[in-house]
Design a protein around this motif. Structure first.
Motif, PDB file in Angstrom:
ATOM      1  N   LEU A 259     -39.393  84.896   6.733  1.00 32.82           N
ATOM      2  CA  LEU A 259     -38.931  84.723   5.355  1.00 32.82           C
ATOM      3  C   LEU A 259     -38.928  86.049   4.596  1.00 32.82           C
ATOM      4  O   LEU A 259     -38.032  86.316   3.784  1.00 32.82           O
ATOM      5  CB  LEU A 259     -39.816  83.698   4.633  1.00 32.82           C
ATOM      6  N   VAL A 260     -39.925  86.896   4.877  1.00 31.20           N
ATOM      7  CA  VAL A 260     -39.949  88.214   4.239  1.00 31.20           C
ATOM      8  C   VAL A 260     -38.719  89.018   4.658  1.00 31.20           C
ATOM      9  O   VAL A 260     -38.037  89.642   3.820  1.00 31.20           O
ATOM     10  CB  VAL A 260     -41.238  88.982   4.626  1.00 31.20           C
ATOM     11  N   ALA A 261     -38.413  88.990   5.948  1.00 36.06           N
ATOM     12  CA  ALA A 261     -37.253  89.739   6.439  1.00 36.06           C
ATOM     13  C   ALA A 261     -35.962  89.187   5.841  1.00 36.06           C
ATOM     14  O   ALA A 261     -35.072  89.948   5.451  1.00 36.06           O
ATOM     15  CB  ALA A 261     -37.213  89.683   7.971  1.00 36.06           C
ATOM     16  N   ILE A 262     -35.867  87.845   5.749  1.00 38.29           N
ATOM     17  CA  ILE A 262     -34.658  87.235   5.190  1.00 38.29           C
ATOM     18  C   ILE A 262     -34.484  87.627   3.725  1.00 38.29           C
ATOM     19  O   ILE A 262     -33.386  87.994   3.279  1.00 38.29           O
ATOM     20  CB  ILE A 262     -34.733  85.691   5.332  1.00 38.29           C
ATOM     21  N   GLU A 263     -35.590  87.578   2.973  1.00 39.39           N
ATOM     22  CA  GLU A 263     -35.487  87.952   1.553  1.00 39.39           C
ATOM     23  C   GLU A 263     -35.116  89.423   1.410  1.00 39.39           C
ATOM     24  O   GLU A 263     -34.312  89.795   0.549  1.00 39.39           O
ATOM     25  CB  GLU A 263     -36.805  87.692   0.836  1.00 39.39           C
ATOM     26  N   ARG A 264     -35.693  90.249   2.285  1.00 41.55           N
ATOM     27  CA  ARG A 264     -35.420  91.687   2.197  1.00 41.55           C
ATOM     28  C   ARG A 264     -33.964  92.004   2.541  1.00 41.55           C
ATOM     29  O   ARG A 264     -33.323  92.842   1.891  1.00 41.55           O
ATOM     30  CB  ARG A 264     -36.364  92.435   3.148  1.00 41.55           C
TER      31      ARG A 264
ATOM     32  N   SER B 252     -43.181  94.147  -0.294  1.00 42.67           N
ATOM     33  CA  SER B 252     -42.641  94.316   1.056  1.00 42.67           C
ATOM     34  C   SER B 252     -41.227  93.777   1.176  1.00 42.67           C
ATOM     35  O   SER B 252     -40.418  94.288   1.948  1.00 42.67           O
ATOM     36  CB  SER B 252     -43.540  93.606   2.078  1.00 42.67           C
ATOM     37  N   SER B 253     -40.920  92.721   0.398  1.00 43.84           N
ATOM     38  CA  SER B 253     -39.611  92.090   0.572  1.00 43.84           C
ATOM     39  C   SER B 253     -38.531  92.726  -0.291  1.00 43.84           C
ATOM     40  O   SER B 253     -37.342  92.616   0.023  1.00 43.84           O
ATOM     41  CB  SER B 253     -39.714  90.593   0.259  1.00 43.84           C
ATOM     42  N   MET B 254     -38.895  93.381  -1.393  1.00 36.86           N
ATOM     43  CA  MET B 254     -37.871  93.857  -2.322  1.00 36.86           C
ATOM     44  C   MET B 254     -37.914  95.358  -2.621  1.00 36.86           C
ATOM     45  O   MET B 254     -36.884  95.956  -2.891  1.00 36.86           O
ATOM     46  CB  MET B 254     -38.023  93.105  -3.658  1.00 36.86           C
ATOM     47  N   PHE B 255     -39.095  95.984  -2.552  1.00 40.11           N
ATOM     48  CA  PHE B 255     -39.187  97.320  -3.139  1.00 40.11           C
ATOM     49  C   PHE B 255     -39.543  98.435  -2.162  1.00 40.11           C
ATOM     50  O   PHE B 255     -39.197  99.585  -2.397  1.00 40.11           O
ATOM     51  CB  PHE B 255     -40.217  97.300  -4.274  1.00 40.11           C
ATOM     52  N   SER B 256     -40.256  98.161  -1.117  1.00 44.63           N
ATOM     53  CA  SER B 256     -40.677  99.224  -0.205  1.00 44.63           C
ATOM     54  C   SER B 256     -39.465  99.852   0.473  1.00 44.63           C
ATOM     55  O   SER B 256     -38.534  99.161   0.904  1.00 44.63           O
ATOM     56  CB  SER B 256     -41.614  98.650   0.868  1.00 44.63           C
ATOM     57  N   ASN B 257     -39.507 101.183   0.589  1.00 45.80           N
ATOM     58  CA  ASN B 257     -38.410 101.900   1.247  1.00 45.80           C
ATOM     59  C   ASN B 257     -38.731 102.249   2.702  1.00 45.80           C
ATOM     60  O   ASN B 257     -38.046 103.057   3.311  1.00 45.80           O
ATOM     61  CB  ASN B 257     -38.100 103.193   0.482  1.00 45.80           C
ATOM     62  N   SER B 258     -39.787 101.671   3.241  1.00 50.17           N
ATOM     63  CA  SER B 258     -40.185 102.002   4.609  1.00 50.17           C
ATOM     64  C   SER B 258     -39.644 100.957   5.599  1.00 50.17           C
ATOM     65  O   SER B 258     -38.910 100.050   5.228  1.00 50.17           O
ATOM     66  CB  SER B 258     -41.710 102.108   4.683  1.00 50.17           C
TER      67      SER B 258
ATOM     68  N   TYR C  46     -47.819  92.255   1.658  1.00 53.29           N
ATOM     69  CA  TYR C  46     -47.756  91.474   0.420  1.00 53.29           C
ATOM     70  C   TYR C  46     -46.395  91.600  -0.252  1.00 53.29           C
ATOM     71  O   TYR C  46     -45.840  92.687  -0.391  1.00 53.29           O
ATOM     72  CB  TYR C  46     -48.836  91.937  -0.556  1.00 53.29           C
ATOM     73  N   THR C  47     -45.871  90.457  -0.686  1.00 51.35           N
ATOM     74  CA  THR C  47     -44.606  90.407  -1.417  1.00 51.35           C
ATOM     75  C   THR C  47     -44.899  90.376  -2.917  1.00 51.35           C
ATOM     76  O   THR C  47     -46.012  90.040  -3.312  1.00 51.35           O
ATOM     77  CB  THR C  47     -43.830  89.136  -1.033  1.00 51.35           C
ATOM     78  N   PRO C  48     -43.956  90.707  -3.753  1.00 54.65           N
ATOM     79  CA  PRO C  48     -42.557  91.065  -3.456  1.00 54.65           C
ATOM     80  C   PRO C  48     -42.379  92.529  -3.084  1.00 54.65           C
ATOM     81  O   PRO C  48     -41.252  92.948  -2.834  1.00 54.65           O
ATOM     82  CB  PRO C  48     -41.832  90.744  -4.766  1.00 54.65           C
TER      83      PRO C  48
ATOM     84  N   LEU D 139     -47.071  83.932  -4.761  1.00 61.67           N
ATOM     85  CA  LEU D 139     -48.266  83.212  -4.303  1.00 61.67           C
ATOM     86  C   LEU D 139     -47.979  82.378  -3.054  1.00 61.67           C
ATOM     87  O   LEU D 139     -48.870  82.156  -2.228  1.00 61.67           O
ATOM     88  CB  LEU D 139     -48.790  82.295  -5.409  1.00 61.67           C
ATOM     89  N   LEU D 140     -46.729  81.939  -2.918  1.00 64.33           N
ATOM     90  CA  LEU D 140     -46.360  81.184  -1.718  1.00 64.33           C
ATOM     91  C   LEU D 140     -46.593  82.032  -0.480  1.00 64.33           C
ATOM     92  O   LEU D 140     -47.105  81.544   0.532  1.00 64.33           O
ATOM     93  CB  LEU D 140     -44.892  80.750  -1.798  1.00 64.33           C
ATOM     94  N   PHE D 141     -46.232  83.320  -0.566  1.00 61.28           N
ATOM     95  CA  PHE D 141     -46.467  84.215   0.581  1.00 61.28           C
ATOM     96  C   PHE D 141     -47.949  84.286   0.898  1.00 61.28           C
ATOM     97  O   PHE D 141     -48.351  84.199   2.061  1.00 61.28           O
ATOM     98  CB  PHE D 141     -45.924  85.617   0.294  1.00 61.28           C
ATOM     99  N   GLN D 142     -48.770  84.437  -0.132  1.00 58.31           N
ATOM    100  CA  GLN D 142     -50.215  84.570   0.118  1.00 58.31           C
ATOM    101  C   GLN D 142     -50.794  83.316   0.763  1.00 58.31           C
ATOM    102  O   GLN D 142     -51.618  83.393   1.674  1.00 58.31           O
ATOM    103  CB  GLN D 142     -50.944  84.901  -1.179  1.00 58.31           C
ATOM    104  N   HIS D 143     -50.343  82.143   0.280  1.00 61.91           N
ATOM    105  CA  HIS D 143     -50.824  80.901   0.892  1.00 61.91           C
ATOM    106  C   HIS D 143     -50.443  80.857   2.378  1.00 61.91           C
ATOM    107  O   HIS D 143     -51.268  80.556   3.237  1.00 61.91           O
ATOM    108  CB  HIS D 143     -50.237  79.692   0.167  1.00 61.91           C
ATOM    109  N   LEU D 144     -49.182  81.149   2.677  1.00 58.50           N
ATOM    110  CA  LEU D 144     -48.713  81.072   4.063  1.00 58.50           C
ATOM    111  C   LEU D 144     -49.385  82.135   4.922  1.00 58.50           C
ATOM    112  O   LEU D 144     -49.813  81.866   6.050  1.00 58.50           O
ATOM    113  CB  LEU D 144     -47.187  81.242   4.111  1.00 58.50           C
ATOM    114  N   PHE D 145     -49.479  83.359   4.392  1.00 57.68           N
ATOM    115  CA  PHE D 145     -50.042  84.460   5.183  1.00 57.68           C
ATOM    116  C   PHE D 145     -51.508  84.207   5.516  1.00 57.68           C
ATOM    117  O   PHE D 145     -51.933  84.353   6.656  1.00 57.68           O
ATOM    118  CB  PHE D 145     -49.897  85.776   4.421  1.00 57.68           C
ATOM    119  N   TRP D 146     -52.285  83.796   4.524  1.00 56.22           N
ATOM    120  CA  TRP D 146     -53.716  83.610   4.775  1.00 56.22           C
ATOM    121  C   TRP D 146     -54.022  82.317   5.506  1.00 56.22           C
ATOM    122  O   TRP D 146     -55.097  82.179   6.104  1.00 56.22           O
ATOM    123  CB  TRP D 146     -54.508  83.717   3.472  1.00 56.22           C
TER     124      TRP D 146
END
Length: 534
Positions: free
Chosen positions: A221-226, A148-154, A144-146, A242-249
């Motif tokens: 897109l997640v990788a690009i944003e990250r 995964s795309s902006m804050f996780s350090n893993s 889930y973003t943001p 919400l765009l991520f959730q629509h696309l992911f699900w």
């Protein structure tokens, strides 16, 4: 053919010797066994993470691992089980082995693409396991973003790359199945003479080919944003989570049917064989498979009832989610009608098949609670959801997978497994599964949230029951591994059709020769032409 000479014929197993002959094979049956070995390894890695989770939750204080490690454990469990076991297990192992045999073909349409699919699966799996060993990822399997795309350090990007690669493996397999089923059916094998297992794999392949590219695009897109800090999902940068959730699900809800539809196909083969009755309402069963596949694309929004989407969208997704229950109910009704007046025998595959129907029904009925807007507000992100999707995706899909492995094991290996151990393991798995996951419905109802490694003391007894069930379930999962391996050396030699079943695959030798059939078979009767023994 005399049974003492069955294993002496030149089969796909002894067609070539040495590791190289397996690694460069184009034979769909050998590739199925390569998948079987790989997927089994991933299954036990994912199961180890699950065992750690249940150990941690046996006590309320969270004293085994830290919160950060717990986040990585459930992410590891989810990523491996969803992407590397549940989605590919039945299509890649049983589908690869059986689709050409069941339609009277010598191989899949694109044998080299089939081998490339296994290599991509292995590469993606190796990439993901390497990332998990290096430090893991803590986002959950949904990324889930943001966060995964902006804050996780893993190691988010590394795991995404692994899942991205394995997605192409699924697409290759899906394309291969679609073309093979369209173009390579034996003479006389019309669409409505196809086994339901073939219908199920056909529908699954369509979903794979249509939905998986959406997942690949979303994770890219997640990788690009990250990496580039471009605002796609992060609202601070002008993006929309919400765009991520629509696309992911849009992918991940149909992915549930990627797991369940092939399981339904396996259950259909088993139930009709061990009740010695033609499948009730064959055409309705085929249409129900297609109906589930189509409606499955329209219900992704029910994962987002509490996300802030419009009330009218929520009402529409709720209605569509209820509609998908109709073709599922048709299948359960027809399996029950097939059993009615049948001459039922309870060999291990049948016990697994009946276990699948029971667990799938519980999972399906509890899904109606989550499809209801008002109830979902209370139950979302609680252990009720965990229990529901485990009943569908694990209880259902894994029971069917084990049932299919037992059913076609004589065909795959040329050996018979010890029947009593097979029955015993099916019962242990069924009991262990219910002991593990049924208490989680109550935990969810009482408000225990998912993804937390600590909880109030009053919920400990339910968690203890769940953890004890997990131990029993682990024993149940280990048993088939042990006695199936034992049977490879000591099992009784199987003849071509030990279950007296219908279907072209049972006309081939056990194990089959390199090109499956000595002569192209001709189909002259309907599917499941069993003669009721009453």
């Amino acid at each position: 053919m005399n049974t003492s000479t069955v294993l002496q014929h030149r089969s796909y197993i002894n067609e070539g010797y040495g590791l190289k002959s397996w690694l460069i094979t184009h034979d769909h049956k050998r590739i199925a066994l390569l998948y079987l070995i790989s997927i089994t390894l991933f299954f036990f890695v994912g199961s180890m993470a699950a065992a750690m989770i249940r150990l941690e939750l046996a006590t309320p204080s969270g004293d085994l691992v830290s919160a950060e490690t717990y986040n990585k454990l459930f992410t590891m469990h989810g990523v491996i089980m969803v992407w590397f076991f549940l989605i590919p297990s039945i299509p890649a192992v049983l589908g690869n082995f059986l689709v050409p045999l069941m339609i009277g073909a010598r191989d899949l349409a694109f044998p080299r693409l089939n081998l490339a699919s296994w290599y991509l699966y292995t590469l993606g799996g190796g990439f993901t396991i390497g990332a998990l060993i290096a430090g893991g990822v803590d986002t959950g399997w949904t990324f889930y973003t943001p966060y995964s795309s902006m804050f996780s350090n893993s190691y988010v990007v590394a795991v995404i790359v692994g899942v991205f690669i394995v997605g192409f493996s699924s697409i290759f397999t899906g394309i291969n199945f679609i073309v093979t089923i369209h173009k390579m059916r034996a003479p006389g094998l019309t669409w409505f003479r196809l086994p339901l297992f073939i219908w199920a794999n056909y529908a699954t392949s369509v979903i794979l080919v249509m939905a998986t590219p959406v997942l690949a695009m979303t994770l890219s897109l997640v990788a690009i944003e990250r990496i580039l800090q471009i605002g796609i999902f992060d609202p601070a940068l002008g993006g929309d989570p919400l765009l991520f959730q629509h696309l992911f699900w849009f992918y991940s809800h149909p992915a549930v049917y990627i797991m369940v539809l092939p399981a339904m196909g396996v259950a259909s083969e088993i139930i009709t064989c061990f009740s010695r009755n033609p499948i009730f309402g064959y055409r309705f069963m085929a249409y129900a498979i297609l109906g589930i596949a189509v409606i499955g694309f329209l219900v992704w929004g029910h994962h987002m009832f509490v996300s802030g989407q419009s009330m009218y969208a929520g009402m529409m997704f709720s209605l569509l989610s209820f509609l998908v229950a109709i073709p599922s109910a048709v299948k359960v009704f027809n399996w029950t009608a097939t059993l009615y007046n049948g001459t039922i025998s309870f060999e291990a595959p049948m016990l697994y098949g009946l276990g699948f129907v029971g667990l799938f029904m519980i999972g399906g009925l509890t899904g109606l609670f989550l499809a209801s807007l008002a109830l979902d507000v209370h139950l979302t992100d609680t252990y009720f959801v965990i229990a529901h999707f485990h009943y569908i995706m694990v209880g259902g899909a894994v029971m069917a997978y084990f049932g299919g492995i037992h059913f076609w094991w004589p065909k795959m290996s040329g050996r018979i497994y010890p029947e009593n151990w097979g029955r015993f393991s099916a019962i242990v798995i069924f009991l262990g599964f219910n002991l593990t996951f049924f208490p989680q419905f109550l935990l969810g109802y009482l408000g225990m949230p998912r993804r937390y490694h600590q909880y109030p003391e009053e919920l400990q007894w339910l968690n203890e029951i769940s953890s004890a069930g997990a131990v029993l379930l682990a024993v149940g999962y280990l048993l088939p591994l042990l006695y199936l391996l034992w049977s490879l050396r000591y099992g009784r030699i199987a003849d071509s059709n030990p279950w007296k079943a219908k279907g072209l695959e049972w006309q081939a030798l056990s194990p089959p020769i390199r090109d499956n059939f000595e002569d192209t078979p001709v189909v002259k009767e309907k599917a499941y032409a069993y003669i009721p023994e009453h």
